[in-house]
Scaffold this motif. Structure first.
Motif, PDB file in Angstrom:
ATOM      1  N   GLU A  30       0.815  -3.439  -9.247  1.00 51.90           N
ATOM      2  CA  GLU A  30       0.596  -3.475  -7.808  1.00 51.90           C
ATOM      3  C   GLU A  30       1.634  -4.411  -7.186  1.00 51.90           C
ATOM      4  O   GLU A  30       1.597  -5.619  -7.427  1.00 51.90           O
ATOM      5  CB  GLU A  30      -0.807  -3.989  -7.466  1.00 51.90           C
ATOM      6  CG  GLU A  30      -1.058  -4.055  -5.959  1.00 51.90           C
ATOM      7  CD  GLU A  30      -2.396  -4.710  -5.633  1.00 51.90           C
ATOM      8  OE1 GLU A  30      -3.119  -4.162  -4.794  1.00 51.90           O
ATOM      9  OE2 GLU A  30      -2.701  -5.771  -6.224  1.00 51.90           O
TER      10      GLU A  30
ATOM     11  N   GLU B  40      -3.546  12.366  -2.552  1.00 50.45           N
ATOM     12  CA  GLU B  40      -4.529  11.939  -1.563  1.00 50.45           C
ATOM     13  C   GLU B  40      -5.931  11.880  -2.161  1.00 50.45           C
ATOM     14  O   GLU B  40      -6.778  11.088  -1.717  1.00 50.45           O
ATOM     15  CB  GLU B  40      -4.492  12.901  -0.372  1.00 50.45           C
ATOM     16  CG  GLU B  40      -5.455  12.556   0.734  1.00 50.45           C
ATOM     17  CD  GLU B  40      -5.361  13.556   1.881  1.00 50.45           C
ATOM     18  OE1 GLU B  40      -4.243  13.763   2.393  1.00 50.45           O
ATOM     19  OE2 GLU B  40      -6.393  14.143   2.238  1.00 50.45           O
ATOM     20  N   ALA B  41      -6.180  12.668  -3.202  1.00 45.31           N
ATOM     21  CA  ALA B  41      -7.523  12.708  -3.808  1.00 45.31           C
ATOM     22  C   ALA B  41      -7.849  11.435  -4.579  1.00 45.31           C
ATOM     23  O   ALA B  41      -9.013  11.187  -4.908  1.00 45.31           O
ATOM     24  CB  ALA B  41      -7.632  13.923  -4.728  1.00 45.31           C
ATOM     25  N   LYS B  42      -6.847  10.614  -4.898  1.00 43.34           N
ATOM     26  CA  LYS B  42      -7.069   9.404  -5.684  1.00 43.34           C
ATOM     27  C   LYS B  42      -7.314   8.203  -4.763  1.00 43.34           C
ATOM     28  O   LYS B  42      -6.676   8.063  -3.715  1.00 43.34           O
ATOM     29  CB  LYS B  42      -5.854   9.118  -6.568  1.00 43.34           C
ATOM     30  CG  LYS B  42      -5.650  10.140  -7.684  1.00 43.34           C
ATOM     31  CD  LYS B  42      -4.621   9.617  -8.677  1.00 43.34           C
ATOM     32  CE  LYS B  42      -4.568  10.489  -9.920  1.00 43.34           C
ATOM     33  NZ  LYS B  42      -3.708   9.898 -10.956  1.00 43.34           N
ATOM     34  N   ARG B  43      -8.211   7.321  -5.192  1.00 45.61           N
ATOM     35  CA  ARG B  43      -8.441   6.080  -4.457  1.00 45.61           C
ATOM     36  C   ARG B  43      -7.376   5.041  -4.795  1.00 45.61           C
ATOM     37  O   ARG B  43      -6.981   4.244  -3.955  1.00 45.61           O
ATOM     38  CB  ARG B  43      -9.834   5.514  -4.786  1.00 45.61           C
ATOM     39  CG  ARG B  43     -10.971   6.360  -4.228  1.00 45.61           C
ATOM     40  CD  ARG B  43     -12.328   5.810  -4.624  1.00 45.61           C
ATOM     41  NE  ARG B  43     -12.522   4.408  -4.254  1.00 45.61           N
ATOM     42  CZ  ARG B  43     -12.546   3.407  -5.114  1.00 45.61           C
ATOM     43  NH1 ARG B  43     -12.391   3.629  -6.417  1.00 45.61           N
ATOM     44  NH2 ARG B  43     -12.735   2.176  -4.697  1.00 45.61           N
ATOM     45  N   VAL B  44      -6.941   5.039  -6.067  1.00 45.91           N
ATOM     46  CA  VAL B  44      -5.904   4.115  -6.529  1.00 45.91           C
ATOM     47  C   VAL B  44      -4.866   4.940  -7.278  1.00 45.91           C
ATOM     48  O   VAL B  44      -5.215   5.767  -8.134  1.00 45.91           O
ATOM     49  CB  VAL B  44      -6.473   3.020  -7.457  1.00 45.91           C
ATOM     50  CG1 VAL B  44      -5.387   2.030  -7.859  1.00 45.91           C
ATOM     51  CG2 VAL B  44      -7.635   2.289  -6.781  1.00 45.91           C
TER      52      VAL B  44
ATOM     53  N   GLN C 180      -2.158   8.953   4.989  1.00 46.40           N
ATOM     54  CA  GLN C 180      -3.279   8.390   4.241  1.00 46.40           C
ATOM     55  C   GLN C 180      -2.777   7.142   3.516  1.00 46.40           C
ATOM     56  O   GLN C 180      -1.636   7.110   3.032  1.00 46.40           O
ATOM     57  CB  GLN C 180      -3.810   9.394   3.219  1.00 46.40           C
ATOM     58  CG  GLN C 180      -4.490  10.612   3.823  1.00 46.40           C
ATOM     59  CD  GLN C 180      -5.826  10.256   4.447  1.00 46.40           C
ATOM     60  OE1 GLN C 180      -6.523   9.347   3.985  1.00 46.40           O
ATOM     61  NE2 GLN C 180      -6.203  10.971   5.500  1.00 46.40           N
TER      62      GLN C 180
ATOM     63  N   ARG D 272      -3.333   4.393   0.421  1.00 48.05           N
ATOM     64  CA  ARG D 272      -3.969   4.241  -0.889  1.00 48.05           C
ATOM     65  C   ARG D 272      -3.485   2.955  -1.562  1.00 48.05           C
ATOM     66  O   ARG D 272      -2.354   2.517  -1.343  1.00 48.05           O
ATOM     67  CB  ARG D 272      -3.646   5.438  -1.788  1.00 48.05           C
ATOM     68  CG  ARG D 272      -4.232   6.763  -1.303  1.00 48.05           C
ATOM     69  CD  ARG D 272      -5.742   6.746  -1.383  1.00 48.05           C
ATOM     70  NE  ARG D 272      -6.322   8.027  -0.950  1.00 48.05           N
ATOM     71  CZ  ARG D 272      -6.731   8.298   0.271  1.00 48.05           C
ATOM     72  NH1 ARG D 272      -6.574   7.372   1.235  1.00 48.05           N
ATOM     73  NH2 ARG D 272      -7.260   9.461   0.571  1.00 48.05           N
ATOM     74  N   ARG D 273      -4.359   2.395  -2.407  1.00 48.92           N
ATOM     75  CA  ARG D 273      -3.987   1.223  -3.207  1.00 48.92           C
ATOM     76  C   ARG D 273      -3.113   1.651  -4.372  1.00 48.92           C
ATOM     77  O   ARG D 273      -3.109   2.817  -4.785  1.00 48.92           O
ATOM     78  CB  ARG D 273      -5.237   0.515  -3.716  1.00 48.92           C
ATOM     79  CG  ARG D 273      -6.058  -0.156  -2.619  1.00 48.92           C
ATOM     80  CD  ARG D 273      -7.339  -0.729  -3.191  1.00 48.92           C
ATOM     81  NE  ARG D 273      -7.072  -1.592  -4.346  1.00 48.92           N
ATOM     82  CZ  ARG D 273      -7.969  -1.908  -5.284  1.00 48.92           C
ATOM     83  NH1 ARG D 273      -9.193  -1.391  -5.226  1.00 48.92           N
ATOM     84  NH2 ARG D 273      -7.638  -2.702  -6.271  1.00 48.92           N
TER      85      ARG D 273
ATOM     86  N   ARG E 129       0.853  -1.189   0.000  1.00 49.50           N
ATOM     87  CA  ARG E 129       0.000   0.000   0.000  1.00 49.50           C
ATOM     88  C   ARG E 129       0.893   1.245   0.000  1.00 49.50           C
ATOM     89  O   ARG E 129       2.002   1.251   0.556  1.00 49.50           O
ATOM     90  CB  ARG E 129      -0.894   0.014   1.233  1.00 49.50           C
ATOM     91  CG  ARG E 129      -1.882  -1.152   1.283  1.00 49.50           C
ATOM     92  CD  ARG E 129      -2.907  -1.050   0.184  1.00 49.50           C
ATOM     93  NE  ARG E 129      -3.957  -2.050   0.294  1.00 49.50           N
ATOM     94  CZ  ARG E 129      -4.267  -2.910  -0.645  1.00 49.50           C
ATOM     95  NH1 ARG E 129      -3.574  -2.913  -1.787  1.00 49.50           N
ATOM     96  NH2 ARG E 129      -5.248  -3.764  -0.480  1.00 49.50           N
TER      97      ARG E 129
END
Length: 297
Positions: free
Chosen positions: A266, A180-184, A258, A260-261, A170
């Motif tokens: 990955e 930070e605004a991105k989920r991935v 924070q 995030r994925r 992660r």
């Protein structure tokens, strides 16, 4: 050298009071019993029995050997019971080696389950950190080691692998970071970032992270190095850089970060149990590995 079986025959004769009665109890002929006793007396170098009427009684040497025969019989019975427990997976010693994040998440609940099911198995638990637990199994000091794959070195032939869980990396960002605004987050988006290292000394976990970055077309710029995941997250919270940490290693992230994925690619470390060939089919080992998987459900 004294023969244990003949010592047991002597004890049977002394308890029975006569050679004839002992032969009847043991299922032998009197002559076979007499022959065994004669041989034992030659081994001992002294008389062990003396006749009294129609029976026999022990000499002091015979009494001594009879007492030792009882002790030997008890020890043999204990050894046989322990051997049966070992073969059934109910006894013996099980040596387990692991690294820190496996110790925190996988090992404790699995050991608790193992103790409930196999209370007579003696456990030898040891954290190998820093370092690699695998050589402990390869050289015979351990039965099971929790290890990370892939790795560059081939496995020894006396070791087999059992997959436990895939542990994705992660992204750890300081609060207020533009990503930070991105989920991935695409891994390539971190190419120009300052990085906080958290894998020292180098090993399979660091290799996985560096290989993923290479696949995304860059080499991380490490501005700070730490030796553990919690310290690395503290550095990130202080705004010194970003970090990649396996999900099992995140623990309780500090307030200033924070999570995030990641994707493309990955990073992923595959956690396996490396099992010595002699332990592969032991019921206690099978139960331990099943309990580790269950702890992640």
């Amino acid at each position: 050298m004294l023969d244990v079986r003949r010592m047991q025959v002597l004890r049977a004769v002394i308890i029975s009071g006569s050679i004839t009665a002992a032969a009847r109890n043991l299922g032998y002929t009197p002559s076979a019993i007499s022959q065994q006793l004669s041989t034992l007396e030659r081994e001992a170098g002294t008389a062990l029995l003396e006749r009294v009427g129609r029976g026999v009684r022990p000499t002091p040497a015979g009494t001594l050997l009879s007492e030792h025969a009882e002790t030997v019989s008890e020890q043999l019975a204990k050894a046989e019971a322990a051997l049966n427990e070992l073969k059934d997976g109910r006894g013996g010693r099980l040596a387990i080696r692991y690294f820190a994040t496996a110790g925190a998440r996988l090992v404790p609940p699995a050991v608790a389950a193992l103790r409930r099911e196999f209370p007579r198995v003696r456990l030898d638990l040891k954290l190998i950190e820093p370092g690699d637990p695998l050589p402990e199994v390869e050289c015979g000091r351990a039965d099971v080691a929790i290890v990370v794959l892939p790795r560059r070195e081939p496995l020894a032939k006396n070791v087999s692998l059992v997959h436990l869980v895939d542990d994705p990396y992660r992204l750890v960002l300081p609060k207020g970071h533009p990503l930070e605004a991105k989920r991935v987050v695409d891994l390539a988006e971190l190419a120009e970032e300052p990085w906080v290292g958290n894998e020292w000394p180098p090993g399979p976990c660091r290799d996985i992270m560096l290989d993923a970055c290479a696949a995304a077309g860059f080499t991380p710029n490490f501005v700070v190095e730490s030796e553990d995941y919690q310290t690395a997250q503290g550095f990130v919270a202080a705004g010194l850089g970003v970090a990649l940490i396996p999900a099992l290693g995140l623990g309780s992230p500090p307030p200033g970060v924070q999570i995030r994925r990641l994707r493309r690619p990955e990073p992923l470390r595959a956690i396996h149990a490396a099992v010595a060939a002699h332990a592969r089919d032991q019921p206690a080992v099978r139960h331990l590995l099943a309990a580790m998987r269950a702890s992640l459900d």
